[in-house]
Design an enzyme around this catalytic site. Structure first.
Site, PDB file in Angstrom:
ATOM      1  N   TYR A  53      84.519  79.412  25.994  1.00 57.28           N
ATOM      2  CA  TYR A  53      85.865  79.824  26.401  1.00 57.28           C
ATOM      3  C   TYR A  53      86.933  78.938  25.748  1.00 57.28           C
ATOM      4  O   TYR A  53      87.896  79.429  25.145  1.00 57.28           O
ATOM      5  CB  TYR A  53      85.925  79.747  27.916  1.00 57.28           C
ATOM      6  N   PHE A  90      85.142  77.528  47.554  1.00 60.98           N
ATOM      7  CA  PHE A  90      85.166  76.748  48.797  1.00 60.98           C
ATOM      8  C   PHE A  90      85.722  77.609  49.951  1.00 60.98           C
ATOM      9  O   PHE A  90      85.241  77.524  51.078  1.00 60.98           O
ATOM     10  CB  PHE A  90      86.018  75.479  48.623  1.00 60.98           C
ATOM     11  N   ALA A 103      87.285  79.587  22.038  1.00 58.83           N
ATOM     12  CA  ALA A 103      87.997  80.839  21.741  1.00 58.83           C
ATOM     13  C   ALA A 103      89.497  80.680  22.002  1.00 58.83           C
ATOM     14  O   ALA A 103      90.337  81.093  21.187  1.00 58.83           O
ATOM     15  CB  ALA A 103      87.420  81.968  22.590  1.00 58.83           C
ATOM     16  N   ASN A 159      94.808  74.515  36.573  1.00 57.24           N
ATOM     17  CA  ASN A 159      94.236  74.887  37.872  1.00 57.24           C
ATOM     18  C   ASN A 159      95.262  75.433  38.873  1.00 57.24           C
ATOM     19  O   ASN A 159      95.530  74.814  39.899  1.00 57.24           O
ATOM     20  CB  ASN A 159      93.446  73.707  38.452  1.00 57.24           C
ATOM     21  N   ARG A 186      91.347  66.218  34.220  1.00 54.63           N
ATOM     22  CA  ARG A 186      92.310  67.076  33.535  1.00 54.63           C
ATOM     23  C   ARG A 186      93.696  66.792  34.082  1.00 54.63           C
ATOM     24  O   ARG A 186      94.179  67.468  34.978  1.00 54.63           O
ATOM     25  CB  ARG A 186      91.945  68.540  33.789  1.00 54.63           C
ATOM     26  N   ALA A 220      88.455  79.490  45.360  1.00 56.13           N
ATOM     27  CA  ALA A 220      87.912  80.705  45.980  1.00 56.13           C
ATOM     28  C   ALA A 220      86.487  80.470  46.472  1.00 56.13           C
ATOM     29  O   ALA A 220      86.068  81.021  47.492  1.00 56.13           O
ATOM     30  CB  ALA A 220      87.962  81.863  44.979  1.00 56.13           C
ATOM     31  N   ARG A 273      90.800  67.335  39.175  1.00 57.16           N
ATOM     32  CA  ARG A 273      91.706  68.380  38.706  1.00 57.16           C
ATOM     33  C   ARG A 273      93.077  68.177  39.349  1.00 57.16           C
ATOM     34  O   ARG A 273      93.176  67.570  40.421  1.00 57.16           O
ATOM     35  CB  ARG A 273      91.188  69.772  39.104  1.00 57.16           C
TER      36      ARG A 273
HETATM   37  C1  UGA Z   1      88.542  76.739  34.951  1.00 58.86           C
HETATM   38  C2  UGA Z   1      88.733  77.492  33.657  1.00 58.86           C
HETATM   39  O1  UGA Z   1      87.688  77.365  32.817  1.00 58.86           O
HETATM   40  C3  UGA Z   1      89.975  77.068  32.951  1.00 58.86           C
HETATM   41  O2  UGA Z   1      90.279  77.882  31.908  1.00 58.86           O
HETATM   42  C4  UGA Z   1      91.130  77.219  33.804  1.00 58.86           C
HETATM   43  O3  UGA Z   1      92.273  76.733  33.134  1.00 58.86           O
HETATM   44  C5  UGA Z   1      90.901  76.434  35.040  1.00 58.86           C
HETATM   45  O4  UGA Z   1      89.710  76.843  35.689  1.00 58.86           O
HETATM   46  C6  UGA Z   1      92.061  76.677  35.927  1.00 58.86           C
HETATM   47  O5  UGA Z   1      91.907  77.245  37.010  1.00 58.86           O
HETATM   48  O6  UGA Z   1      93.158  76.362  35.472  1.00 58.86           O
HETATM   49  P1  UGA Z   1      87.615  74.469  35.911  1.00 58.86           P
HETATM   50  O7  UGA Z   1      88.752  73.626  36.368  1.00 58.86           O
HETATM   51  O8  UGA Z   1      86.408  73.711  35.477  1.00 58.86           O
HETATM   52  O9  UGA Z   1      88.123  75.409  34.732  1.00 58.86           O
HETATM   53  O10 UGA Z   1      87.203  75.513  37.032  1.00 58.86           O
HETATM   54  P2  UGA Z   1      86.564  75.495  38.487  1.00 58.86           P
HETATM   55  O11 UGA Z   1      85.468  76.486  38.495  1.00 58.86           O
HETATM   56  O12 UGA Z   1      87.655  75.717  39.464  1.00 58.86           O
HETATM   57  O13 UGA Z   1      85.901  74.051  38.667  1.00 58.86           O
HETATM   58  C7  UGA Z   1      86.631  72.885  38.947  1.00 58.86           C
HETATM   59  C8  UGA Z   1      85.642  71.768  39.251  1.00 58.86           C
HETATM   60  O14 UGA Z   1      85.008  72.030  40.492  1.00 58.86           O
HETATM   61  C9  UGA Z   1      84.500  71.624  38.236  1.00 58.86           C
HETATM   62  O15 UGA Z   1      84.182  70.270  38.106  1.00 58.86           O
HETATM   63  C10 UGA Z   1      83.335  72.343  38.895  1.00 58.86           C
HETATM   64  O16 UGA Z   1      82.083  71.878  38.476  1.00 58.86           O
HETATM   65  C11 UGA Z   1      83.592  72.033  40.358  1.00 58.86           C
HETATM   66  N1  UGA Z   1      83.077  73.035  41.330  1.00 58.86           N
HETATM   67  C12 UGA Z   1      83.343  74.337  41.167  1.00 58.86           C
HETATM   68  C13 UGA Z   1      82.364  72.591  42.430  1.00 58.86           C
HETATM   69  O17 UGA Z   1      82.103  71.388  42.616  1.00 58.86           O
HETATM   70  N2  UGA Z   1      81.935  73.516  43.342  1.00 58.86           N
HETATM   71  C14 UGA Z   1      82.173  74.831  43.210  1.00 58.86           C
HETATM   72  O18 UGA Z   1      81.748  75.604  44.078  1.00 58.86           O
HETATM   73  C15 UGA Z   1      82.906  75.268  42.093  1.00 58.86           C
END
Ligand code: UGA
Length: 359
Positions: free
Chosen positions: A159, A209, A162, A185, A317, A207, A229
């Site tokens: 992702y 959690f 791209a 985020n 981030r 979503a 984040r």
């Molecule tokens: C995602 C997208 O890939 C990005 O493009 C986007 O910009 C970003 O979300 C966003 O919402 O702005 P990421 O922050 O990694 O990136 O997305 P999440 O799935 O929300 O994960 C955030 C963190 O929480 C990660 O470290 C993930 O491993 C963790 N996580 C996620 C958990 O610990 N438990 C979960 O149930 C889901």
């Protein structure tokens, strides 16, 4: 761009690609509330925007950018906002090719069409283009930070690769008027989905959690929840877009947004995911009027076990927010707790009553 973007000018039509998504639905409502503009909206899904479908200022097309005739139609409008994307990490591994088509091939076609027509393309990229950031990395700067994406075998980076290539393509097109937005985020009502109700797979963390809390299941901390984040309210994101639009009212200020990428995030809201889980447990308990001890706890899972082979992560981030403040006068304001309260309250109410409806 030929026209100036007076908010009172009802002859202006803005194209909103992905108008039915999380961010798109909030931006659509704000455009109707704060301006006299018309909107040509494109999406595959309209369930978040049912209330606007009969609005005479709105033309909705159920389609996507895979169709070249749709791309040409969109590029006829003076301002084009492209929010369409596959953006849930749960899909970056198993569906890498589709993720790349959606986040590179389609926006590239739209950029080519906008370059031909002279439209101003405001493209939503991602904070994920900063790649595999380390736990001790500092604030991410739009025009200075070095970018390290993980290996090809870690298809989590399909992702980001791209999206980054799309940004490079926009910057390389000589005739294109472009602005890039990098969301950090965003959270709020209508973010992602509840698995098994209005979507399948693993949504993003808010979503996920929220779903666990409502269903009385444990909250899964990927790799211990150490990643940090900066969660940013979608309402701040909408305000940012109006700072961008406002520049379009003044041709002399256009230089401050054209050929520029902007971080949109709230650095004051930085939190490790493990702490986010505790905050959401506490907000949930107070919204439901129950003791925190009655709320499901947390469980540590490994990234590969949870998302599948090829998962990898950005450990921190943190946006530099200086550029948006300096050039546009924008600063995100909504504190984390307030954003979480609004999001969780909405999630609880919405999924206790809502029947899904797609176009
Ligand atoms: C995602 C997208 O890939 C990005 O493009 C986007 O910009 C970003 O979300 C966003 O919402 O702005 P990421 O922050 O990694 O990136 O997305 P999440 O799935 O929300 O994960 C955030 C963190 O929480 C990660 O470290 C993930 O491993 C963790 N996580 C996620 C958990 O610990 N438990 C979960 O149930 C889901």
């Amino acid at each position: 761009m030929n026209a100036t973007l007076e908010f009172e000018d009802s002859s202006i039509t803005v194209a909103l690609v992905g108008c039915g998504g999380f961010i798109g639905s909030h931006l659509l409502r704000a455009i109707f509330e704060r301006t006299c503009w018309r909107v040509f909206g494109v999406d595959l899904d309209s369930y978040r925007i049912q209330e606007h479908l009969a609005n005479p200022r709105f033309e909705f097309l159920c389609a996507d950018l895979a169709d070249p005739t749709v791309v040409e139609r969109i590029a006829q409008f003076p301002v084009v906002v492209n929010l369409a994307a596959i953006c849930t990490p749960g899909r970056y591994m198993a569906e890498a090719a589709e993720v790349i088509r959606s986040n590179y091939d389609h926006p590239r076609a739209l950029a080519d069409a906008c370059a031909r027509s002279g439209s101003w393309l405001i493209h939503f990229s991602t904070s994920e283009i900063y790649g595999k950031t380390a736990a001790d990395s500092g604030a991410l700067l739009e025009d200075e930070s070095e970018i390290v994406l993980g290996p090809v075998s870690a298809s989590r980076w399909s992702y980001a690769t791209a999206k980054l290539l799309t940004e490079r393509y926009l910057a390389g097109l000589a005739d294109l008027n472009w602005t890039v937005v990098r969301p950090f985020n965003f959270v709020g009502p209508f973010m992602d989905f509840m698995p098994g109700v209005d979507g399948e797979g693993i949504p993003r963390v808010l979503a996920n959690f929220s779903t666990a809390l409502v269903r009385g299941e444990t909250l899964k901390l990927v790799n211990g929840g150490a990643a940090k984040r900066c969660f940013t309210s979608v309402h701040d994101a909408v305000d940012f877009m109006f700072c961008v639009f406002a520049v379009g009212r003044d041709p002399e200020r256009l230089e401050s947004v054209l050929s520029q990428a902007f971080n949109v995030g709230n650095a004051a809201n930085e939190v490790p995911v493990a702490e986010l889980a505790q905050l959401m447990r506490s907000v949930y308990a107070s919204l439901k009027g129950i003791p925190e001890s009655a709320v499901p706890g947390v469980e540590i899972v490994s990234g590969e076990e949870y998302y599948g082979k090829g998962y990898d992560d950005s450990l921190r981030r943190l946006p530099s927010v200086e550029k948006a403040e300096r050039l546009l006068g924008f600063k995100a304001k909504i504190p984390l707790k307030e954003a979480l309260e609004e999001s969780l309250r909405w999630f609880i109410n919405h999924y206790s009553t809502h029947e899904t409806d797609v176009c």
